[in-house]
Design an enzyme around this catalytic site. Structure first.
Site, PDB file in Angstrom:
ATOM      1  N   TYR A   1       0.814  14.046   1.642  1.00  0.00           N
ATOM      2  CA  TYR A   1       0.569  14.581   2.986  1.00  0.00           C
ATOM      3  C   TYR A   1       0.791  16.085   3.090  1.00  0.00           C
ATOM      4  O   TYR A   1       1.111  16.591   4.167  1.00  0.00           O
ATOM      5  CB  TYR A   1       1.421  13.824   4.030  1.00  0.00           C
ATOM      6  CG  TYR A   1       1.198  12.333   3.958  1.00  0.00           C
ATOM      7  CD1 TYR A   1      -0.025  11.790   4.340  1.00  0.00           C
ATOM      8  CD2 TYR A   1       2.171  11.479   3.458  1.00  0.00           C
ATOM      9  CE1 TYR A   1      -0.262  10.423   4.238  1.00  0.00           C
ATOM     10  CE2 TYR A   1       1.944  10.115   3.353  1.00  0.00           C
ATOM     11  CZ  TYR A   1       0.740   9.595   3.747  1.00  0.00           C
ATOM     12  OH  TYR A   1       0.504   8.245   3.642  1.00  0.00           O
TER      13      TYR A   1
ATOM     14  N   ARG B   1       4.002  19.272   7.588  1.00  0.00           N
ATOM     15  CA  ARG B   1       4.871  18.160   7.973  1.00  0.00           C
ATOM     16  C   ARG B   1       6.129  18.609   8.714  1.00  0.00           C
ATOM     17  O   ARG B   1       6.616  17.915   9.589  1.00  0.00           O
ATOM     18  CB  ARG B   1       5.238  17.315   6.745  1.00  0.00           C
ATOM     19  CG  ARG B   1       4.028  16.570   6.180  1.00  0.00           C
ATOM     20  CD  ARG B   1       4.427  15.541   5.139  1.00  0.00           C
ATOM     21  NE  ARG B   1       5.250  14.495   5.707  1.00  0.00           N
ATOM     22  CZ  ARG B   1       6.566  14.405   5.591  1.00  0.00           C
ATOM     23  NH1 ARG B   1       7.240  15.310   4.879  1.00  0.00           N
ATOM     24  NH2 ARG B   1       7.225  13.434   6.153  1.00  0.00           N
TER      25      ARG B   1
ATOM     26  N   CYS C   1       0.620  32.896  12.063  1.00  0.00           N
ATOM     27  CA  CYS C   1       0.930  33.477  13.366  1.00  0.00           C
ATOM     28  C   CYS C   1       1.454  32.421  14.329  1.00  0.00           C
ATOM     29  O   CYS C   1       0.854  32.157  15.371  1.00  0.00           O
ATOM     30  CB  CYS C   1      -0.309  34.152  13.921  1.00  0.00           C
ATOM     31  SG  CYS C   1      -0.976  35.351  12.784  1.00  0.00           S
ATOM     32  N   GLU C   2       2.545  31.801  13.966  1.00  0.00           N
ATOM     33  CA  GLU C   2       3.178  30.753  14.770  1.00  0.00           C
ATOM     34  C   GLU C   2       4.657  30.817  14.471  1.00  0.00           C
ATOM     35  O   GLU C   2       5.048  30.823  13.297  1.00  0.00           O
ATOM     36  CB  GLU C   2       2.729  29.363  14.289  1.00  0.00           C
ATOM     37  CG  GLU C   2       1.333  28.950  14.603  1.00  0.00           C
ATOM     38  CD  GLU C   2       1.155  28.509  16.043  1.00  0.00           C
ATOM     39  OE1 GLU C   2       2.130  28.011  16.649  1.00  0.00           O
ATOM     40  OE2 GLU C   2       0.045  28.686  16.554  1.00  0.00           O
TER      41      GLU C   2
ATOM     42  N   GLU D   1       0.811  -1.220   0.000  1.00  0.00           N
ATOM     43  CA  GLU D   1       0.000   0.000   0.000  1.00  0.00           C
ATOM     44  C   GLU D   1       0.844   1.269   0.000  1.00  0.00           C
ATOM     45  O   GLU D   1       0.810   2.044   0.949  1.00  0.00           O
ATOM     46  CB  GLU D   1      -0.901  -0.007   1.251  1.00  0.00           C
ATOM     47  CG  GLU D   1      -1.744  -1.248   1.402  1.00  0.00           C
ATOM     48  CD  GLU D   1      -2.498  -1.269   2.723  1.00  0.00           C
ATOM     49  OE1 GLU D   1      -1.870  -1.054   3.785  1.00  0.00           O
ATOM     50  OE2 GLU D   1      -3.695  -1.475   2.692  1.00  0.00           O
ATOM     51  N   PRO D   2       1.598   1.503  -1.061  1.00  0.00           N
ATOM     52  CA  PRO D   2       2.410   2.723  -1.090  1.00  0.00           C
ATOM     53  C   PRO D   2       1.536   3.964  -1.318  1.00  0.00           C
ATOM     54  O   PRO D   2       0.657   3.956  -2.177  1.00  0.00           O
ATOM     55  CB  PRO D   2       3.334   2.498  -2.292  1.00  0.00           C
ATOM     56  CG  PRO D   2       2.546   1.599  -3.203  1.00  0.00           C
ATOM     57  CD  PRO D   2       1.716   0.716  -2.303  1.00  0.00           C
ATOM     58  N   GLY D   3       1.754   4.989  -0.536  1.00  0.00           N
ATOM     59  CA  GLY D   3       1.080   6.268  -0.767  1.00  0.00           C
ATOM     60  C   GLY D   3       2.137   7.286  -1.161  1.00  0.00           C
ATOM     61  O   GLY D   3       2.289   7.662  -2.330  1.00  0.00           O
ATOM     62  N   ARG D   4       2.940   7.655  -0.163  1.00  0.00           N
ATOM     63  CA  ARG D   4       4.018   8.620  -0.362  1.00  0.00           C
ATOM     64  C   ARG D   4       4.926   8.248  -1.534  1.00  0.00           C
ATOM     65  O   ARG D   4       5.301   9.104  -2.338  1.00  0.00           O
ATOM     66  CB  ARG D   4       4.841   8.675   0.925  1.00  0.00           C
ATOM     67  CG  ARG D   4       5.984   9.676   0.923  1.00  0.00           C
ATOM     68  CD  ARG D   4       6.961   9.375   2.076  1.00  0.00           C
ATOM     69  NE  ARG D   4       6.254   9.008   3.278  1.00  0.00           N
ATOM     70  CZ  ARG D   4       5.843   9.872   4.218  1.00  0.00           C
ATOM     71  NH1 ARG D   4       6.117  11.143   4.087  1.00  0.00           N
ATOM     72  NH2 ARG D   4       5.180   9.445   5.275  1.00  0.00           N
TER      73      ARG D   4
ATOM     74  N   TYR E   1       6.258  16.838  12.125  1.00  0.00           N
ATOM     75  CA  TYR E   1       7.183  15.709  12.236  1.00  0.00           C
ATOM     76  C   TYR E   1       8.639  16.146  12.186  1.00  0.00           C
ATOM     77  O   TYR E   1       9.511  15.288  12.068  1.00  0.00           O
ATOM     78  CB  TYR E   1       7.020  14.735  11.066  1.00  0.00           C
ATOM     79  CG  TYR E   1       5.645  14.260  10.754  1.00  0.00           C
ATOM     80  CD1 TYR E   1       4.890  13.584  11.707  1.00  0.00           C
ATOM     81  CD2 TYR E   1       5.106  14.449   9.483  1.00  0.00           C
ATOM     82  CE1 TYR E   1       3.628  13.115  11.387  1.00  0.00           C
ATOM     83  CE2 TYR E   1       3.848  13.977   9.165  1.00  0.00           C
ATOM     84  CZ  TYR E   1       3.108  13.317  10.124  1.00  0.00           C
ATOM     85  OH  TYR E   1       1.873  12.847   9.799  1.00  0.00           O
TER      86      TYR E   1
HETATM   87  C1  LIG Z   1      -0.600   5.522   5.824  1.00  0.00           C
HETATM   88  C2  LIG Z   1      -0.805   4.133   5.412  1.00  0.00           C
HETATM   89  C3  LIG Z   1      -0.249   3.684   4.223  1.00  0.00           C
HETATM   90  C4  LIG Z   1       0.590   4.543   3.324  1.00  0.00           C
HETATM   91  O1  LIG Z   1       1.757   4.989   3.926  1.00  0.00           O
HETATM   92  P1  LIG Z   1       2.878   5.725   3.023  1.00  0.00           P
HETATM   93  O2  LIG Z   1       3.911   6.096   4.005  1.00  0.00           O
HETATM   94  O3  LIG Z   1       2.217   6.894   2.386  1.00  0.00           O
HETATM   95  O4  LIG Z   1       3.321   4.721   2.017  1.00  0.00           O
HETATM   96  C5  LIG Z   1      -0.496   2.387   3.850  1.00  0.00           C
HETATM   97  N1  LIG Z   1      -1.265   1.557   4.611  1.00  0.00           N
HETATM   98  C6  LIG Z   1      -1.812   1.973   5.764  1.00  0.00           C
HETATM   99  C7  LIG Z   1      -2.646   1.037   6.539  1.00  0.00           C
HETATM  100  C8  LIG Z   1      -1.607   3.265   6.219  1.00  0.00           C
HETATM  101  O5  LIG Z   1      -2.148   3.663   7.362  1.00  0.00           O
END
Ligand SMILES: *Cc1c(COP(=O)(O)O)cnc(C)c1O
Length: 463
Positions: A421, A360, A391-392, A320-323, A364
């Site tokens: 993100y 971010r 204002c921070e 499940e890649p997002g980033r 983080y």
């Molecule tokens: C956030 C998340 C992802 C994606 O994470 P990335 O760091 O964007 O790859 C995949 N699976 C689950 C369950 C998540 O919570």
């Protein structure tokens, strides 16, 4: 991000005794292709172009701040992930990184599946035509209404995150006369960060059901006993912005062990495992991310080996890649406003956005890079902190970076690798108007998420 793992850059100003920053690149005009999307280059006049369009034109047409997303890069990354994992595995894009209708259509066309974790994300996915069976529904506190909608829509899987949810989803599925395909999210006792991971016995977090004390095995028992559920596998997600594959190795081993225990106790071999997302990208020149084919090979080797030794059929793997897909495909374009040199410290460069479009750094301590993009410059490098207009004092976009000393108000600067993100976590703090996302491809730019307007703000304010 783990600072300690980075080699310390040479100290610049003598007052800087802590904090990490890179040495200035030999030439600030050179764009490190690692952190910029694939079609980014400088034109003959020195201006940055993406998809063949210069930033000056983009700024004129769409304003600043704005996110520019390199569509062909996004599609290429989707294909690279799909090809790397092949037909015997599934790639789910994590929609929370950045989701819009256009993104859903690209994913659909490029053969990816989609993770959602709220009713809003589910609506966006379905509205843009993602087939429900290619959607996975996540979250540690899905509402009954969200579960109802997911079941009604016929999502391909719901990832169960608690004992209560096992019962909740089973009831709802039964009421709808269906068997809902589900996975159980387990916490494997691995905490992964950028450059290191920690294997722990206990999990002190809100997600998932712990493996360690037999809770996960009990969850499996309960799920298998309920008519409304078809348990298809086990899910694990160990962290974010990870470069070290060792955490995945431990995680995969523990998940496969659980499959073996399930086989021994129940006589069933669950057909799937999901190893989650979290693969790292290059935010600065010091980050060295893995390519999808290396990741795919590493994961499938581990799973195959572990299954052989447990005498299990190798399950279908999903990731499940997002980033790793959307992160590198976009940059944020800002116009430089106030420039405030602090003698002996650093120069504060204020831009027309800030923590409302990129939280971010504040959230983080994330590291980013930045470049002057409306022109090149032969001026000396100066140490800067790029800050927003909120204002921070924590409203920092790029903590430590170098920009040319002749930087002036009106120059355009860009922060790369803001595809993930940033827009999805954007806020209206100080009644900021959330910036647009503009997709650029082959000399054409089109808005896929428009800029918020003051009318939008007032429309919600009904008092
Ligand atoms: C956030 C998340 C992802 C994606 O994470 P990335 O760091 O964007 O790859 C995949 N699976 C689950 C369950 C998540 O919570």
């Amino acid at each position: 991000m783990s600072r300690s793992a980075h080699p310390a850059g040479p100290r610049h100003a003598d007052v800087l005794t802590e904090g990490h920053y890179s040495a200035p690149a030999a030439d600030l005009n050179v764009l490190d292709e690692k952190v910029w999307s694939r079609t980014v280059t400088r034109d003959a006049d020195g201006a940055l172009t993406v998809g063949g369009i210069t930033v000056a034109r983009l700024a004129e047409e769409f304003g600043t701040p704005a996110y520019f997303l390199d569509e062909s890069d996004f599609r290429a990354r989707c294909r690279a992930w799909a090809d790397a994992f092949g037909p015997d595995a599934d790639v789910f894009y994590a929609g929370k990184a950045f989701l819009s209708r256009a993104v859903v259509r690209w994913l659909k066309e490029e053969g990816l599946n989609l993770d959602v974790c709220s009713g809003g994300e589910l609506t966006t996915a379905l509205d843009a035509g993602m087939p429900a069976e290619r959607i996975a529904f996540h979250g540690n506190n899905k509402t009954v209404a969200e579960i109802e909608r997911a079941v009604e829509a016929g999502v391909g899987r719901i990832v169960l995150d608690s004992f209560q949810e096992i019962v909740r989803v089973a009831h709802i599925a039964q009421r709808h006369g269906v068997r809902q395909r589900v996975q159980i999210r387990v916490t494997v006792g691995v905490e992964a960060h950028t450059h290191e991971f920690i294997a722990t016995a206990h999990e002190d977090q809100k997600f998932g059901i712990a493996l360690a004390d037999g809770q996960a095995a009990e969850a499996v028992r309960r799920a298998l006993a309920l008519d409304g559920l078809e348990l298809i596998g086990v899910h694990s997600h160990i962290g974010s912005q990870i470069f070290d594959m060792a955490g995945f190795e431990v995680s995969a081993r523990r998940v496969v062990q659980l499959l073996a225990e399930i086989r021994d106790e129940h006589g069933v071999e669950l057909p799937e495992i999901d190893l989650g997302g979290g693969l790292g990208i290059a935010y600065t020149s010091e980050d060295d991310p893995r390519e999808p084919h290396e990741i795919a090979k590493a994961l499938s080797d581990i799973v195959t080996r572990e299954c052989e030794s447990a005498k299990l059929r190798t399950p279908r793997i999903s990731v499940e890649p997002g980033r790793a897909i959307v992160g590198p495909t976009a940059f944020t374009l800002y116009e430089v406003g106030t420039i405030k040199p602090l003698e002996g410290l650093r120069t504060y460069v204020s831009v027309d956005g800030g923590m409302s479009d990129n939280i971010r750094t504040a959230l983080y301590d994330a590291e980013y890079s930045v470049a002057l993009v409306s022109r090149t410059s032969d001026a000396e490098p100066m140490l800067v902190r790029v800050v927003g207009k909120h204002c921070e004092s924590g409203d920092i976009v790029v903590k430590d970076a170098f920009l040319p000393a002749d930087l002036a108000p009106g120059d355009l600067i860009a922060v790369p690798a803001t595809g993930a993100y940033c827009r999805s976590m954007a806020s209206n703090y100080n009644h900021a108007l959330r910036p647009p996302v503009v997709a650029v491809r082959d000399g054409e730019a089109r808005v896929i998420v428009r800029r918020e307007t003051e009318e939008d703000l007032l429309r919600l304010d009904v008092g």
